[in-house]
Design an enzyme around this catalytic site. Sequence first.
Site, PDB file in Angstrom:
ATOM      1  N   HIS A   1     -23.024  33.438  86.020  1.00 33.07           N
ATOM      2  CA  HIS A   1     -22.045  33.556  84.942  1.00 33.07           C
ATOM      3  C   HIS A   1     -21.650  35.000  84.643  1.00 33.07           C
ATOM      4  O   HIS A   1     -20.514  35.255  84.252  1.00 33.07           O
ATOM      5  CB  HIS A   1     -22.556  32.854  83.682  1.00 33.07           C
ATOM      6  CG  HIS A   1     -22.555  31.366  83.829  1.00 33.07           C
ATOM      7  ND1 HIS A   1     -21.438  30.604  83.611  1.00 33.07           N
ATOM      8  CD2 HIS A   1     -23.527  30.506  84.217  1.00 33.07           C
ATOM      9  CE1 HIS A   1     -21.717  29.335  83.832  1.00 33.07           C
ATOM     10  NE2 HIS A   1     -22.985  29.246  84.208  1.00 33.07           N
TER      11      HIS A   1
ATOM     12  N   ASP B   1      -4.561  28.522  85.334  1.00 35.30           N
ATOM     13  CA  ASP B   1      -5.968  28.169  85.481  1.00 35.30           C
ATOM     14  C   ASP B   1      -6.467  28.693  86.826  1.00 35.30           C
ATOM     15  O   ASP B   1      -5.774  28.556  87.845  1.00 35.30           O
ATOM     16  CB  ASP B   1      -6.130  26.649  85.431  1.00 35.30           C
ATOM     17  CG  ASP B   1      -7.579  26.225  85.432  1.00 35.30           C
ATOM     18  OD1 ASP B   1      -8.259  26.441  84.416  1.00 35.30           O
ATOM     19  OD2 ASP B   1      -8.031  25.675  86.448  1.00 35.30           O
TER      20      ASP B   1
ATOM     21  N   ASN C   1     -19.015  30.604  89.302  1.00 31.62           N
ATOM     22  CA  ASN C   1     -20.169  30.646  88.405  1.00 31.62           C
ATOM     23  C   ASN C   1     -21.419  30.073  89.065  1.00 31.62           C
ATOM     24  O   ASN C   1     -22.508  30.636  88.951  1.00 31.62           O
ATOM     25  CB  ASN C   1     -19.879  29.885  87.114  1.00 31.62           C
ATOM     26  CG  ASN C   1     -19.013  30.670  86.158  1.00 31.62           C
ATOM     27  OD1 ASN C   1     -19.011  31.892  86.154  1.00 31.62           O
ATOM     28  ND2 ASN C   1     -18.256  29.961  85.344  1.00 31.62           N
TER      29      ASN C   1
ATOM     30  N   GLU D   1     -11.511  29.275  81.989  1.00 30.51           N
ATOM     31  CA  GLU D   1     -10.837  30.109  82.986  1.00 30.51           C
ATOM     32  C   GLU D   1      -9.315  29.947  82.918  1.00 30.51           C
ATOM     33  O   GLU D   1      -8.612  30.128  83.887  1.00 30.51           O
ATOM     34  CB  GLU D   1     -11.354  29.800  84.394  1.00 30.51           C
ATOM     35  CG  GLU D   1     -11.107  28.399  84.883  1.00 30.51           C
ATOM     36  CD  GLU D   1     -12.162  27.390  84.445  1.00 30.51           C
ATOM     37  OE1 GLU D   1     -12.016  26.230  84.814  1.00 30.51           O
ATOM     38  OE2 GLU D   1     -13.117  27.740  83.721  1.00 30.51           O
TER      39      GLU D   1
ATOM     40  N   ASP E   1     -17.873  36.110  84.603  1.00 29.07           N
ATOM     41  CA  ASP E   1     -17.220  36.828  83.499  1.00 29.07           C
ATOM     42  C   ASP E   1     -16.494  38.071  84.003  1.00 29.07           C
ATOM     43  O   ASP E   1     -15.392  38.379  83.547  1.00 29.07           O
ATOM     44  CB  ASP E   1     -18.240  37.214  82.431  1.00 29.07           C
ATOM     45  CG  ASP E   1     -18.725  36.023  81.623  1.00 29.07           C
ATOM     46  OD1 ASP E   1     -18.106  34.941  81.702  1.00 29.07           O
ATOM     47  OD2 ASP E   1     -19.740  36.183  80.912  1.00 29.07           O
TER      48      ASP E   1
END
Length: 164
Positions: free
Chosen positions: A45, A32, A40, A75, A49
Amino acid sequence: GLYNRRRFDEKLEEYAAMCRKTGRRFALMVIDADHFKRVNDTHGHQTGDAVLRHLAGLIAGCVRSTDFVARFGGEEFAILFPGEGAGTVLAALETIREEVASRDLRRRSTNDDLGKVTLSAGFADYRPGESPAALLERADAALYASKRGGRNRVTRAPALENAA
């Protein structure tokens, strides 16, 4: 460019069936990105990404072609290591963690500094006869132990049981 959660679930079932049939071992790792919501929230975002795609490439570049890497959700990433013992899996995880932590991330379009991203990871060795769900639960518990322990670290599931 990684497999999705559905394909991961199928592959995990395949690995467990193979282990029951042949006795060949495997391990599951769950990774993670630490504090990813901050990426973000701070940079948007689309940038988040792009960072996830970058992490996916780094992770995939640190494992063997026989390992199975998937985006697990959000994530999170998951890796199946066929035929490997804990020492090899731990070494691979540490390589991934160190590789990611060593990178200063920048937005390509503006060269803005995005800072560093670190990873927390947990892994579990498959126990013969164990259900895939139980293996995943143990690896996930190890991941959360890494997070509680300060993040940017790797925890092996059996260490949790030995400590109890």
